[in-house]
Design an enzyme around this catalytic site. Structure first.
Site, PDB file in Angstrom:
ATOM      1  CB  CYS A 156      -0.934   0.015   1.204  1.00 40.58           C
ATOM      2  SG  CYS A 156      -2.253  -1.181   1.061  1.00 40.58           S
TER       3      CYS A 156
HETATM    4  N1  CO8 Z   1     -20.066  -9.550   8.108  1.00 44.52           N
HETATM    5  C1  CO8 Z   1     -20.579  -9.584   9.357  1.00 44.52           C
HETATM    6  N2  CO8 Z   1     -19.817  -9.735  10.460  1.00 44.52           N
HETATM    7  C2  CO8 Z   1     -18.490  -9.889  10.275  1.00 44.52           C
HETATM    8  C3  CO8 Z   1     -17.897  -9.882   8.997  1.00 44.52           C
HETATM    9  C4  CO8 Z   1     -18.746  -9.699   7.893  1.00 44.52           C
HETATM   10  N3  CO8 Z   1     -18.254  -9.664   6.640  1.00 44.52           N
HETATM   11  N4  CO8 Z   1     -16.568 -10.040   9.143  1.00 44.52           N
HETATM   12  C5  CO8 Z   1     -16.333 -10.175  10.460  1.00 44.52           C
HETATM   13  N5  CO8 Z   1     -17.482 -10.076  11.137  1.00 44.52           N
HETATM   14  C6  CO8 Z   1     -17.693 -10.197  12.606  1.00 44.52           C
HETATM   15  C7  CO8 Z   1     -16.638 -11.091  13.250  1.00 44.52           C
HETATM   16  O1  CO8 Z   1     -17.056 -12.435  13.214  1.00 44.52           O
HETATM   17  C8  CO8 Z   1     -16.605 -10.535  14.662  1.00 44.52           C
HETATM   18  O2  CO8 Z   1     -17.699 -11.069  15.391  1.00 44.52           O
HETATM   19  P1  CO8 Z   1     -17.556 -11.385  16.980  1.00 44.52           P
HETATM   20  O3  CO8 Z   1     -17.274 -10.051  17.614  1.00 44.52           O
HETATM   21  O4  CO8 Z   1     -18.875 -11.959  17.305  1.00 44.52           O
HETATM   22  O5  CO8 Z   1     -16.383 -12.341  17.089  1.00 44.52           O
HETATM   23  C9  CO8 Z   1     -16.860  -9.044  14.463  1.00 44.52           C
HETATM   24  O6  CO8 Z   1     -17.503  -8.905  13.188  1.00 44.52           O
HETATM   25  C10 CO8 Z   1     -15.616  -8.200  14.501  1.00 44.52           C
HETATM   26  O7  CO8 Z   1     -14.641  -8.773  13.598  1.00 44.52           O
HETATM   27  P2  CO8 Z   1     -13.216  -8.140  13.382  1.00 44.52           P
HETATM   28  O8  CO8 Z   1     -12.542  -8.001  14.712  1.00 44.52           O
HETATM   29  O9  CO8 Z   1     -12.496  -8.913  12.314  1.00 44.52           O
HETATM   30  O10 CO8 Z   1     -13.647  -6.724  12.778  1.00 44.52           O
HETATM   31  P3  CO8 Z   1     -12.957  -5.313  12.888  1.00 44.52           P
HETATM   32  O11 CO8 Z   1     -13.793  -4.406  13.644  1.00 44.52           O
HETATM   33  O12 CO8 Z   1     -11.507  -5.405  13.269  1.00 44.52           O
HETATM   34  O13 CO8 Z   1     -13.019  -4.816  11.354  1.00 44.52           O
HETATM   35  C11 CO8 Z   1     -11.530  -4.646   9.459  1.00 44.52           C
HETATM   36  C12 CO8 Z   1     -12.371  -5.571  10.347  1.00 44.52           C
HETATM   37  C13 CO8 Z   1     -12.490  -3.711   8.743  1.00 44.52           C
HETATM   38  C14 CO8 Z   1     -10.808  -5.514   8.467  1.00 44.52           C
HETATM   39  C15 CO8 Z   1     -10.554  -3.816  10.306  1.00 44.52           C
HETATM   40  O14 CO8 Z   1      -9.877  -4.642  11.226  1.00 44.52           O
HETATM   41  C16 CO8 Z   1      -9.519  -3.071   9.479  1.00 44.52           C
HETATM   42  O15 CO8 Z   1      -9.822  -2.350   8.561  1.00 44.52           O
HETATM   43  N6  CO8 Z   1      -8.258  -3.193   9.891  1.00 44.52           N
HETATM   44  C17 CO8 Z   1      -7.163  -2.514   9.194  1.00 44.52           C
HETATM   45  C18 CO8 Z   1      -6.798  -3.304   8.020  1.00 44.52           C
HETATM   46  C19 CO8 Z   1      -5.833  -2.598   7.107  1.00 44.52           C
HETATM   47  O16 CO8 Z   1      -5.722  -1.429   7.032  1.00 44.52           O
HETATM   48  N7  CO8 Z   1      -5.146  -3.380   6.343  1.00 44.52           N
HETATM   49  C20 CO8 Z   1      -4.287  -2.842   5.355  1.00 44.52           C
HETATM   50  C21 CO8 Z   1      -4.072  -3.930   4.419  1.00 44.52           C
HETATM   51  S1  CO8 Z   1      -3.852  -3.387   2.849  1.00 44.52           S
HETATM   52  C22 CO8 Z   1      -2.197  -3.394   2.370  1.00 44.52           C
HETATM   53  O17 CO8 Z   1      -1.295  -3.176   3.085  1.00 44.52           O
HETATM   54  C23 CO8 Z   1      -1.935  -3.733   0.968  1.00 44.52           C
HETATM   55  C24 CO8 Z   1      -1.839  -5.168   0.788  1.00 44.52           C
HETATM   56  C25 CO8 Z   1      -1.744  -5.484  -0.667  1.00 44.52           C
HETATM   57  C26 CO8 Z   1      -3.059  -5.417  -1.376  1.00 44.52           C
HETATM   58  C27 CO8 Z   1      -3.388  -6.712  -2.002  1.00 44.52           C
HETATM   59  C28 CO8 Z   1      -4.707  -6.674  -2.743  1.00 44.52           C
HETATM   60  C29 CO8 Z   1      -5.664  -7.800  -2.423  1.00 44.52           C
END
Ligand code: CO8
Length: 373
Positions: A156
């Site tokens: 990224c």
């Molecule tokens: N629908 C409904 N519920 C869901 C879903 C869904 N799709 N997904 C998860 N949940 C539920 C989980 O089961 C969990 O439930 P419970 O609390 O009952 O266990 C709850 O929601 C919370 O889950 P998470 O803890 O996983 O959710 P978060 O609040 O942490 O949100 C995010 C998830 C949005 C992914 C968040 O953690 C985030 O954005 N983090 C930062 C990520 C980031 O910035 N990454 C950068 C990566 S990109 C990069 O560097 C480039 C890589 C190269 C690109 C390659 C291209 C593919």
């Protein structure tokens, strides 16, 4: 050393907008089909049932409402859930080069420049189509640019690392102007069957033209006051796809050959790292955070950007100070902060300052401090 300006930017947006609701409908159909197919094993508790996704969760957790994709039909087909992008023959322009050329042409036009004025092309992005020949050289040829071209990948953060490389080349007199391009087809490396991450990414391409300040012809260019890069190894965002895969057949097709991440950990570890990085960079340049008119941040997660802006400013940033484009584009990897800059740079007046900042896998962070001339 020559002063450097950004004199033009360009953006290619793919034709297919896909809403959270559309993506979730396809995912949930896949889940229903999987659970029905494995009903016996699930009933015998030999297999855990898959759980449905939700559009409300996606918007609440990330701020994303839709994304643009190079192909939507393949992604939205519950039996496929992968973009359908037919291979092209070696004599045709590749799909990422096509995106790059479109964005680059806009950047050149806004800079009032043509191919003859450019000495270097850098393609900086998360996913390259092949090991060789370099995509940048294909783009260079398609645009009719002389000089040299090469690819680089810092996930990224590729665009800010690309900008620093371009700045170095111009400052030292190696190049008069450098075209830096970020063609991202994130959908091709995203696991659309993974509930935790199927909504995260979109496709796009951005381009930035950098050149010597004393030679720029366009009005309202942005002088580069400083660049700063940092990296710290982490496995929390990882993709094990690569040329060694064929040497161990057990790994082929496994989920780790696509994008995987520990989202919560990334959130917790990257936000402080980025906040500190921007504060230190501004301090080094003797600029107060409050004197910065705009922060064009990497677009991964809305709450992440709000937290980073709070750490830098010591208060909430207004939407005007930290523009959001991830609601429409989702995370477009290296293109994200440049899309924010491209679409929202005109709000700066003469002498106003702004910061482009990208962050992501590696971990990696890059910042570019600009002043509008
Ligand atoms: N629908 C409904 N519920 C869901 C879903 C869904 N799709 N997904 C998860 N949940 C539920 C989980 O089961 C969990 O439930 P419970 O609390 O009952 O266990 C709850 O929601 C919370 O889950 P998470 O803890 O996983 O959710 P978060 O609040 O942490 O949100 C995010 C998830 C949005 C992914 C968040 O953690 C985030 O954005 N983090 C930062 C990520 C980031 O910035 N990454 C950068 C990566 S990109 C990069 O560097 C480039 C890589 C190269 C690109 C390659 C291209 C593919």
């Amino acid at each position: 050393m020559h002063k450097v300006v950004i004199s033009g930017t360009g953006l290619f947006t793919p034709p297919n907008a896909v809403s959270n609701e559309q993506l979730v409908a396809a995912f949930n159909e896949y889940v229903a089909h999987f659970n029905a197919e494995h009903a016996e094993a699930i009933a015998a508790q030999e297999l855990a049932p898959l759980v449905a996704s939700s559009a409300e969760f996606i918007e609440k957790a990330s701020g994303i409402r839709q994304r643009y994709l190079m192909d939507a039909a393949g992604v939205l087909d519950p039996a496929r859930m992968t973009p359908s992008l037919p291979e092209r023959d070696n004599d045709s322009l590749s799909i990422q080069a096509e995106m790059a050329v479109a964005a680059a042409r806009e950047a050149l036009e806004l800079a009032c420049r043509s191919a003859e004025d450019v000495d270097m092309v850098i393609v900086a992005c998360s996913n390259l189509p092949r090991p060789y020949p370099a995509l940048a050289i294909e783009v260079q040829q398609a645009l009719g640019i002389r000089g040299c071209a090469f690819d680089m990948n810092v996930a990224c953060s590729s665009a800010t690392f690309g900008i620093q490389t371009a700045v170095n080349a111009i400052q030292s007199g190696q190049a008069r102007a450098v075209l830096m391009v970020n063609p991202e087809i994130c959908s091709a490396h995203l696991n659309f069957r993974d509930r935790d991450s199927h909504f995260i990414f979109g496709d796009a391409c951005t381009a930035v033209l950098l050149e010597r300040a004393d030679a720029a012809v366009a009005a309202g260019v942005f002088e580069v006051l400083g660049t700063r890069l940092a990296t710290a190894f982490s496995n929390n965002i990882r993709n094990n796809f690569g040329f060694l895969n064929r040497c161990d057949e057990r790994g082929i097709g496994q989920p780790d050959k696509l994008f995987i991440q520990q989202g919560r950990k990334v959130f917790k570890e990257v936000c402080p790292m980025v906040g500190e990085h921007i504060v230190d960079h501004l301090e080094q340049l003797a600029i107060r955070p409050d004197d910065v008119r705009c922060f064009w941040l990497h677009q991964a997660n809305l709450a992440m950007n709000q937290l980073i802006a709070r750490r830098v400013l010591g208060r909430e940033a207004t939407p005007d100070e930290a523009p959001v484009i991830l609601d429409r584009y989702a995370n477009t990897s290296s293109a994200g902060s440049i899309i924010a800059f491209h679409l929202h740079k005109d709000r700066l007046g003469t002498n106003d300052m702004g910061v482009i900042c990208s962050f992501g896998a590696g971990y990696s962070v890059g910042s570019v401090v600009l002043r509008k001339n």
